[in-house]
Scaffold this motif. Sequence first.
Motif, PDB file in Angstrom:
ATOM      1  N   LEU A  43       0.942  -0.889  -0.110  1.00 22.25           N
ATOM      2  CA  LEU A  43       0.565   0.004  -0.100  1.00 22.25           C
ATOM      3  C   LEU A  43       0.566   1.140  -0.073  1.00 22.25           C
ATOM      4  O   LEU A  43       0.498   1.970  -0.989  1.00 22.25           O
ATOM      5  CB  LEU A  43      -0.909  -0.718   1.202  1.00 22.25           C
ATOM      6  N   ARG A  44       2.361   1.181   0.845  1.00 22.97           N
ATOM      7  CA  ARG A  44       2.304   2.766   0.844  1.00 22.97           C
ATOM      8  C   ARG A  44       3.357   1.718  -0.343  1.00 22.97           C
ATOM      9  O   ARG A  44       3.844   3.949  -0.938  1.00 22.97           O
ATOM     10  CB  ARG A  44       3.890   2.331   2.044  1.00 22.97           C
ATOM     11  N   GLU A  45       3.383   1.155  -1.300  1.00 22.38           N
ATOM     12  CA  GLU A  45       4.390   1.609  -2.071  1.00 22.38           C
ATOM     13  C   GLU A  45       3.560   2.068  -3.614  1.00 22.38           C
ATOM     14  O   GLU A  45       3.768   3.217  -4.370  1.00 22.38           O
ATOM     15  CB  GLU A  45       5.377   0.470  -3.065  1.00 22.38           C
ATOM     16  N   ILE A  46       2.546   2.086  -3.152  1.00 20.64           N
ATOM     17  CA  ILE A  46       1.317   2.402  -4.276  1.00 20.64           C
ATOM     18  C   ILE A  46       0.986   4.074  -4.256  1.00 20.64           C
ATOM     19  O   ILE A  46       1.051   4.727  -4.923  1.00 20.64           O
ATOM     20  CB  ILE A  46      -0.401   1.780  -4.670  1.00 20.64           C
ATOM     21  N   MET A  47       1.046   4.260  -3.249  1.00 22.55           N
ATOM     22  CA  MET A  47       0.830   5.671  -3.183  1.00 22.55           C
ATOM     23  C   MET A  47       2.050   6.565  -2.949  1.00 22.55           C
ATOM     24  O   MET A  47       1.675   7.853  -2.691  1.00 22.55           O
ATOM     25  CB  MET A  47       0.039   5.491  -1.098  1.00 22.55           C
TER      26      MET A  47
ATOM     27  N   GLU B  90       4.613   5.892  -8.616  1.00 23.85           N
ATOM     28  CA  GLU B  90       3.999   6.306  -9.870  1.00 23.85           C
ATOM     29  C   GLU B  90       4.034   5.344 -10.186  1.00 23.85           C
ATOM     30  O   GLU B  90       3.149   4.836 -11.641  1.00 23.85           O
ATOM     31  CB  GLU B  90       4.075   7.288 -10.924  1.00 23.85           C
ATOM     32  N   ARG B  91       3.869   4.075  -9.613  1.00 30.14           N
ATOM     33  CA  ARG B  91       4.086   2.367  -9.668  1.00 30.14           C
ATOM     34  C   ARG B  91       2.521   1.988 -10.486  1.00 30.14           C
ATOM     35  O   ARG B  91       1.678   2.863  -9.436  1.00 30.14           O
ATOM     36  CB  ARG B  91       4.743   1.948  -9.141  1.00 30.14           C
ATOM     37  N   SER B  92       2.029   1.163 -11.468  1.00 31.30           N
ATOM     38  CA  SER B  92       0.628   0.524 -11.498  1.00 31.30           C
ATOM     39  C   SER B  92       0.404  -0.124  -9.885  1.00 31.30           C
ATOM     40  O   SER B  92       1.510  -0.982  -9.361  1.00 31.30           O
ATOM     41  CB  SER B  92       0.706  -0.050 -12.966  1.00 31.30           C
ATOM     42  N   VAL B  93      -0.597  -0.577 -10.281  1.00 32.10           N
ATOM     43  CA  VAL B  93      -1.623  -1.197  -9.096  1.00 32.10           C
ATOM     44  C   VAL B  93      -0.890  -3.101  -9.335  1.00 32.10           C
ATOM     45  O   VAL B  93      -0.353  -4.023  -9.032  1.00 32.10           O
ATOM     46  CB  VAL B  93      -3.020  -1.548  -8.436  1.00 32.10           C
ATOM     47  N   THR B  94      -0.959  -3.019 -10.599  1.00 30.36           N
ATOM     48  CA  THR B  94      -0.507  -4.479 -11.580  1.00 30.36           C
ATOM     49  C   THR B  94       0.698  -4.205 -11.229  1.00 30.36           C
ATOM     50  O   THR B  94       1.103  -5.838 -10.582  1.00 30.36           O
ATOM     51  CB  THR B  94      -0.838  -4.831 -13.157  1.00 30.36           C
ATOM     52  N   GLU B  95       2.060  -3.784 -11.502  1.00 28.05           N
ATOM     53  CA  GLU B  95       3.642  -4.193 -10.658  1.00 28.05           C
ATOM     54  C   GLU B  95       3.243  -4.296  -9.550  1.00 28.05           C
ATOM     55  O   GLU B  95       4.013  -4.990  -8.771  1.00 28.05           O
ATOM     56  CB  GLU B  95       3.248  -2.658 -11.305  1.00 28.05           C
ATOM     57  N   VAL B  96       2.617  -3.511  -8.244  1.00 25.63           N
ATOM     58  CA  VAL B  96       2.576  -4.046  -7.103  1.00 25.63           C
ATOM     59  C   VAL B  96       2.171  -4.905  -6.661  1.00 25.63           C
ATOM     60  O   VAL B  96       2.733  -5.667  -5.929  1.00 25.63           O
ATOM     61  CB  VAL B  96       2.190  -2.395  -6.196  1.00 25.63           C
TER      62      VAL B  96
ATOM     63  N   LEU C 244       2.061  -7.989  -8.784  1.00 21.75           N
ATOM     64  CA  LEU C 244       2.777  -8.666  -8.786  1.00 21.75           C
ATOM     65  C   LEU C 244       3.964  -8.795  -7.549  1.00 21.75           C
ATOM     66  O   LEU C 244       4.319  -9.776  -7.674  1.00 21.75           O
ATOM     67  CB  LEU C 244       3.047  -8.844  -9.555  1.00 21.75           C
ATOM     68  N   LYS C 245       4.701  -7.868  -7.253  1.00 24.71           N
ATOM     69  CA  LYS C 245       5.795  -8.000  -6.588  1.00 24.71           C
ATOM     70  C   LYS C 245       5.459  -7.825  -5.176  1.00 24.71           C
ATOM     71  O   LYS C 245       6.242  -9.048  -4.626  1.00 24.71           O
ATOM     72  CB  LYS C 245       6.209  -6.251  -6.353  1.00 24.71           C
ATOM     73  N   TYR C 246       4.605  -7.994  -4.835  1.00 23.34           N
ATOM     74  CA  TYR C 246       4.302  -8.550  -3.740  1.00 23.34           C
ATOM     75  C   TYR C 246       3.320  -9.626  -3.363  1.00 23.34           C
ATOM     76  O   TYR C 246       2.823  -9.811  -2.201  1.00 23.34           O
ATOM     77  CB  TYR C 246       3.533  -6.998  -2.684  1.00 23.34           C
ATOM     78  N   HIS C 247       2.732 -10.688  -4.311  1.00 19.76           N
ATOM     79  CA  HIS C 247       2.311 -11.513  -4.374  1.00 19.76           C
ATOM     80  C   HIS C 247       0.269 -11.173  -4.038  1.00 19.76           C
ATOM     81  O   HIS C 247       0.115 -11.639  -2.451  1.00 19.76           O
ATOM     82  CB  HIS C 247       2.628 -12.423  -3.485  1.00 19.76           C
ATOM     83  N   VAL C 248       0.034 -10.149  -3.529  1.00 19.30           N
ATOM     84  CA  VAL C 248      -1.072  -9.903  -3.636  1.00 19.30           C
ATOM     85  C   VAL C 248      -2.142  -9.880  -4.961  1.00 19.30           C
ATOM     86  O   VAL C 248      -1.878  -9.054  -5.435  1.00 19.30           O
ATOM     87  CB  VAL C 248      -0.919  -8.800  -2.390  1.00 19.30           C
ATOM     88  N   SER C 249      -3.469 -10.260  -4.411  1.00 13.49           N
ATOM     89  CA  SER C 249      -4.443  -9.482  -5.484  1.00 13.49           C
ATOM     90  C   SER C 249      -4.878  -8.346  -6.396  1.00 13.49           C
ATOM     91  O   SER C 249      -4.772  -7.185  -5.038  1.00 13.49           O
ATOM     92  CB  SER C 249      -5.506 -10.220  -5.304  1.00 13.49           C
ATOM     93  N   GLU C 250      -4.676  -7.768  -7.256  1.00  9.65           N
ATOM     94  CA  GLU C 250      -5.201  -6.198  -7.204  1.00  9.65           C
ATOM     95  C   GLU C 250      -6.224  -5.828  -6.717  1.00  9.65           C
ATOM     96  O   GLU C 250      -6.060  -4.680  -6.640  1.00  9.65           O
ATOM     97  CB  GLU C 250      -4.891  -6.450  -8.379  1.00  9.65           C
ATOM     98  N   SER C 251      -7.857  -6.284  -6.554  1.00  2.80           N
ATOM     99  CA  SER C 251      -8.712  -6.234  -5.768  1.00  2.80           C
ATOM    100  C   SER C 251      -8.655  -5.656  -4.616  1.00  2.80           C
ATOM    101  O   SER C 251      -8.960  -5.168  -4.012  1.00  2.80           O
ATOM    102  CB  SER C 251      -9.653  -7.200  -6.208  1.00  2.80           C
ATOM    103  N   ILE C 252      -8.003  -6.656  -3.698  1.00  3.25           N
ATOM    104  CA  ILE C 252      -7.501  -5.967  -2.143  1.00  3.25           C
ATOM    105  C   ILE C 252      -6.692  -4.685  -2.599  1.00  3.25           C
ATOM    106  O   ILE C 252      -6.694  -4.073  -1.042  1.00  3.25           O
ATOM    107  CB  ILE C 252      -6.591  -7.540  -1.720  1.00  3.25           C
ATOM    108  N   LEU C 253      -5.962  -4.804  -2.488  1.00  2.00           N
ATOM    109  CA  LEU C 253      -4.856  -3.572  -3.243  1.00  2.00           C
ATOM    110  C   LEU C 253      -5.564  -2.212  -3.165  1.00  2.00           C
ATOM    111  O   LEU C 253      -5.558  -1.181  -2.588  1.00  2.00           O
ATOM    112  CB  LEU C 253      -3.977  -3.757  -3.818  1.00  2.00           C
ATOM    113  N   TYR C 254      -6.538  -2.313  -4.684  1.00  2.00           N
ATOM    114  CA  TYR C 254      -7.637  -1.404  -4.730  1.00  2.00           C
ATOM    115  C   TYR C 254      -8.393  -0.930  -3.160  1.00  2.00           C
ATOM    116  O   TYR C 254      -8.495   0.417  -3.321  1.00  2.00           O
ATOM    117  CB  TYR C 254      -8.610  -1.749  -5.891  1.00  2.00           C
ATOM    118  N   ASP C 255      -8.872  -1.860  -2.993  1.00  2.00           N
ATOM    119  CA  ASP C 255      -9.662  -1.544  -1.709  1.00  2.00           C
ATOM    120  C   ASP C 255      -8.654  -1.236  -0.358  1.00  2.00           C
ATOM    121  O   ASP C 255      -9.161  -0.105   0.201  1.00  2.00           O
ATOM    122  CB  ASP C 255      -9.956  -2.990  -1.103  1.00  2.00           C
TER     123      ASP C 255
END
Length: 87
Positions: free
Chosen positions: A52-56, A59-65, A67-78
């Motif tokens: 979450l810190r990296e996303i915020m 300017e990396r995409s949620v998809t990229e982050v 994959l890096k952290y092995h978590v689903s995109e939908s969870i990161l969006y939430d």
Amino acid sequence: MSFKKLRGVNLPEKKQGLIRYTCLNILDQPVWMRKKFERLCVECGGVYHCALREIMTTERSVTEVALKYHVSESILYDFRKKLYESW
């Protein structure tokens, strides 16, 4: 970089933009703001607070982050939505 309002986040575009640009420049913020940001990352992201810190703060995409952290995109969006609305 231009800011685009995030759909589904119950905040006006100007407030979303303020939060986004504050996070992108978190190292230039006062200590109390950096502590608030870190606390919100942990509260909203749980074990994925680093993702979450990296996303915020980049300017990396949620998809990229995701994959890096092995978590689903939908969870990161939430998590991101929760952080914005908890600000």
